[in-house]
Design a protein around this motif. Structure first.
Motif, PDB file in Angstrom:
ATOM      1  N   PHE A  18       0.755  -1.234  -0.065  1.00  0.00           N
ATOM      2  CA  PHE A  18       0.116   0.196   0.085  1.00  0.00           C
ATOM      3  C   PHE A  18       1.028   1.281  -0.001  1.00  0.00           C
ATOM      4  O   PHE A  18       1.919   1.379   0.825  1.00  0.00           O
ATOM      5  CB  PHE A  18      -0.855   0.030   1.017  1.00  0.00           C
ATOM      6  N   ALA A  20       1.130   4.819   0.936  1.00  0.00           N
ATOM      7  CA  ALA A  20       0.349   5.912   1.679  1.00  0.00           C
ATOM      8  C   ALA A  20       0.963   7.392   1.212  1.00  0.00           C
ATOM      9  O   ALA A  20       0.099   8.225   1.146  1.00  0.00           O
ATOM     10  CB  ALA A  20       0.794   5.713   3.174  1.00  0.00           C
ATOM     11  N   PRO A  39      -7.931  14.675   4.724  1.00  0.00           N
ATOM     12  CA  PRO A  39      -8.847  13.839   5.342  1.00  0.00           C
ATOM     13  C   PRO A  39      -7.919  12.813   6.031  1.00  0.00           C
ATOM     14  O   PRO A  39      -6.931  12.736   5.791  1.00  0.00           O
ATOM     15  CB  PRO A  39      -9.657  13.124   4.422  1.00  0.00           C
ATOM     16  N   ASN A  40      -8.679  12.027   7.113  1.00  0.00           N
ATOM     17  CA  ASN A  40      -7.844  10.892   7.735  1.00  0.00           C
ATOM     18  C   ASN A  40      -7.426   9.842   6.644  1.00  0.00           C
ATOM     19  O   ASN A  40      -8.203   9.506   5.778  1.00  0.00           O
ATOM     20  CB  ASN A  40      -8.807  10.123   8.585  1.00  0.00           C
ATOM     21  N   GLY A  43      -2.118  10.743   4.595  1.00  0.00           N
ATOM     22  CA  GLY A  43      -0.813  10.575   4.465  1.00  0.00           C
ATOM     23  C   GLY A  43      -0.148  11.630   5.344  1.00  0.00           C
ATOM     24  O   GLY A  43       1.175  11.778   5.162  1.00  0.00           O
ATOM     25  N   SER A  45       0.285  12.078   8.761  1.00  0.00           N
ATOM     26  CA  SER A  45       1.248  11.856   9.897  1.00  0.00           C
ATOM     27  C   SER A  45       2.458  11.017   9.404  1.00  0.00           C
ATOM     28  O   SER A  45       3.601  11.326   9.808  1.00  0.00           O
ATOM     29  CB  SER A  45       0.493  10.884  10.893  1.00  0.00           C
ATOM     30  N   THR A  46       2.264  10.281   8.189  1.00  0.00           N
ATOM     31  CA  THR A  46       3.634   9.690   7.772  1.00  0.00           C
ATOM     32  C   THR A  46       4.432  10.504   7.151  1.00  0.00           C
ATOM     33  O   THR A  46       5.661  10.615   7.513  1.00  0.00           O
ATOM     34  CB  THR A  46       2.814   8.605   6.356  1.00  0.00           C
ATOM     35  N   ARG A  55      10.401   7.766  10.978  1.00  0.00           N
ATOM     36  CA  ARG A  55       9.851   6.864  10.117  1.00  0.00           C
ATOM     37  C   ARG A  55      10.822   6.791   8.949  1.00  0.00           C
ATOM     38  O   ARG A  55      11.233   7.987   8.474  1.00  0.00           O
ATOM     39  CB  ARG A  55       8.400   7.290   9.873  1.00  0.00           C
TER      40      ARG A  55
HETATM   41  P1  ADP Z   1      -3.176  10.976   8.179  1.00  0.00           P
HETATM   42  O1  ADP Z   1      -2.179  11.313   9.075  1.00  0.00           O
HETATM   43  O2  ADP Z   1      -3.373  11.755   7.129  1.00  0.00           O
HETATM   44  O3  ADP Z   1      -4.399  10.449   8.723  1.00  0.00           O
HETATM   45  P2  ADP Z   1      -1.624   8.455   7.960  1.00  0.00           P
HETATM   46  O4  ADP Z   1      -0.157   8.618   7.375  1.00  0.00           O
HETATM   47  O5  ADP Z   1      -1.430   8.343   9.188  1.00  0.00           O
HETATM   48  O6  ADP Z   1      -2.515   9.425   7.194  1.00  0.00           O
HETATM   49  O7  ADP Z   1      -1.746   7.062   7.178  1.00  0.00           O
HETATM   50  C1  ADP Z   1      -1.860   7.314   5.676  1.00  0.00           C
HETATM   51  C2  ADP Z   1      -2.240   5.667   5.255  1.00  0.00           C
HETATM   52  O8  ADP Z   1      -1.443   4.791   5.486  1.00  0.00           O
HETATM   53  C3  ADP Z   1      -3.507   5.101   5.847  1.00  0.00           C
HETATM   54  O9  ADP Z   1      -4.292   4.432   5.046  1.00  0.00           O
HETATM   55  C4  ADP Z   1      -2.993   4.243   6.955  1.00  0.00           C
HETATM   56  O10 ADP Z   1      -4.293   3.393   7.321  1.00  0.00           O
HETATM   57  C5  ADP Z   1      -1.844   3.707   6.374  1.00  0.00           C
HETATM   58  N1  ADP Z   1      -0.776   3.629   7.423  1.00  0.00           N
HETATM   59  C6  ADP Z   1      -0.070   4.169   8.424  1.00  0.00           C
HETATM   60  N2  ADP Z   1       0.704   3.702   9.194  1.00  0.00           N
HETATM   61  C7  ADP Z   1       0.728   2.484   8.503  1.00  0.00           C
HETATM   62  C8  ADP Z   1       1.410   1.282   9.109  1.00  0.00           C
HETATM   63  N3  ADP Z   1       2.426   1.410  10.240  1.00  0.00           N
HETATM   64  N4  ADP Z   1       1.318   0.096   8.456  1.00  0.00           N
HETATM   65  C9  ADP Z   1       0.340   0.068   7.384  1.00  0.00           C
HETATM   66  N5  ADP Z   1      -0.308   1.227   7.257  1.00  0.00           N
HETATM   67  C10 ADP Z   1      -0.298   2.193   7.690  1.00  0.00           C
END
Ligand code: ADP
Length: 253
Positions: A18, A20, A39-40, A43, A45-46, A55
């Motif tokens: 996947f 992100a 939106p939630n 990506g 936080s990533t 990360r």
């Molecule tokens: P946001 O902060 O915009 O809500 P994130 O960066 O937390 O988005 O997440 C982006 C996508 O990556 C989401 O679909 C989330 O489920 C997925 N994701 C985040 N962290 C992980 C992880 N450690 N393993 C697998 N998928 C992840």
């Protein structure tokens, strides 16, 4: 001319199959409050955690203050401040003890009272973290980002769950920190907050930046495209009523 303090170039992040983050590029300028919106699951936080060196990325390039993230992660850590989720603090230590603990981790001499003054928590120096109100907890967590006197701080949804007074109080604190020359990258789900606080915002959706500009420019563009709000717009909203009636002063202090 303002110079970029952060340059993100064609950033990708895969979790298994996947993807992100799908090729994100942007610059953050010196002294700017830069918002990451979306939106939630977009990506945000990533992306933030990659810039914070917390990360690993799959590909792309991140440069912070001219230092490449792959080559100089430790030097980068020294000039950035990262806000921890408030659940990460030992609930039974008092604020002075928590600051001393963090200062030890950063290997820095810190005057806890001076730091608490900055976030208006001097009176709470002997209070345990768990005894603070929601707004106080957030202010304290922002204080901990300042321990190593960073040039850049990252704030992940710092006002989530706060009442309108505490939210405004935190905006003032964030502006104060910027006034002292610190660059701030912030994520938020509150568009009113992004509009008043951020110099520029990047809107991220499904791992891509779909807009990047000053909030006012984005609004003007939408209006120029013929957008009209349904219903009659009033010059005040319910939050204005609430603040007018209950005042700006903080509660639970
Ligand atoms: P946001 O902060 O915009 O809500 P994130 O960066 O937390 O988005 O997440 C982006 C996508 O990556 C989401 O679909 C989330 O489920 C997925 N994701 C985040 N962290 C992980 C992880 N450690 N393993 C697998 N998928 C992840």
């Amino acid at each position: 001319m303002k110079v970029p303090v952060i340059s993100v170039n064609n950033l990708h992040k895969k979790y298994g199959n996947f993807e992100a983050v799908r090729g994100i590029s942007f610059d953050v300028l010196e002294g700017e409050i830069f918002g990451l919106l979306g939106p939630n699951g977009a990506g945000k936080s990533t992306t933030l955690e990659i810039m914070e060196t917390l990360r690993t990325k799959t590909s792309g390039e991140v440069t912070i203050k001219g230092m490449n993230l792959d080559q100089h992660p430790n030097e980068i850590k020294k000039i950035i401040g990262v806000q921890l989720q408030t659940s990460g603090f030992y609930p039974n230590l008092n604020l002075t003890e928590l600051i001393e603990l963090f200062a030890g981790l950063y290997n820095r001499e810190v005057d806890p009272m001076a730091l608490l003054d900055k976030v208006n928590l001097r009176d709470k120096s002997k209070a345990k973290f768990k005894e603070l109100s929601g707004g106080q907890k957030q202010r304290f967590s922002i204080a901990t980002t300042l321990i190593n006197q960073p040039q850049i701080i990252f704030l992940d949804e710092p006002t989530t769950g706060l009442d309108p007074q505490a939210r405004r109080n935190l905006w003032e604190l964030i502006r104060d920190i910027r006034q002292q020359g610190t660059t701030i990258i912030i994520t938020t789900h509150y568009m009113d907050e992004a509009e008043v606080l951020c110099d520029r915002v990047a809107i991220i959706d499904q791992g891509k930046i779909i807009a990047l500009d000053q909030p006012g420019n984005l609004i003007d563009k939408l209006l120029a495209a013929g957008f009209e709000k349904a219903g009659e717009a009033k010059k005040a909203n319910l939050e204005d009523v609430f603040i007018q009636m209950t005042g700006h002063h903080l509660r639970e202090e």
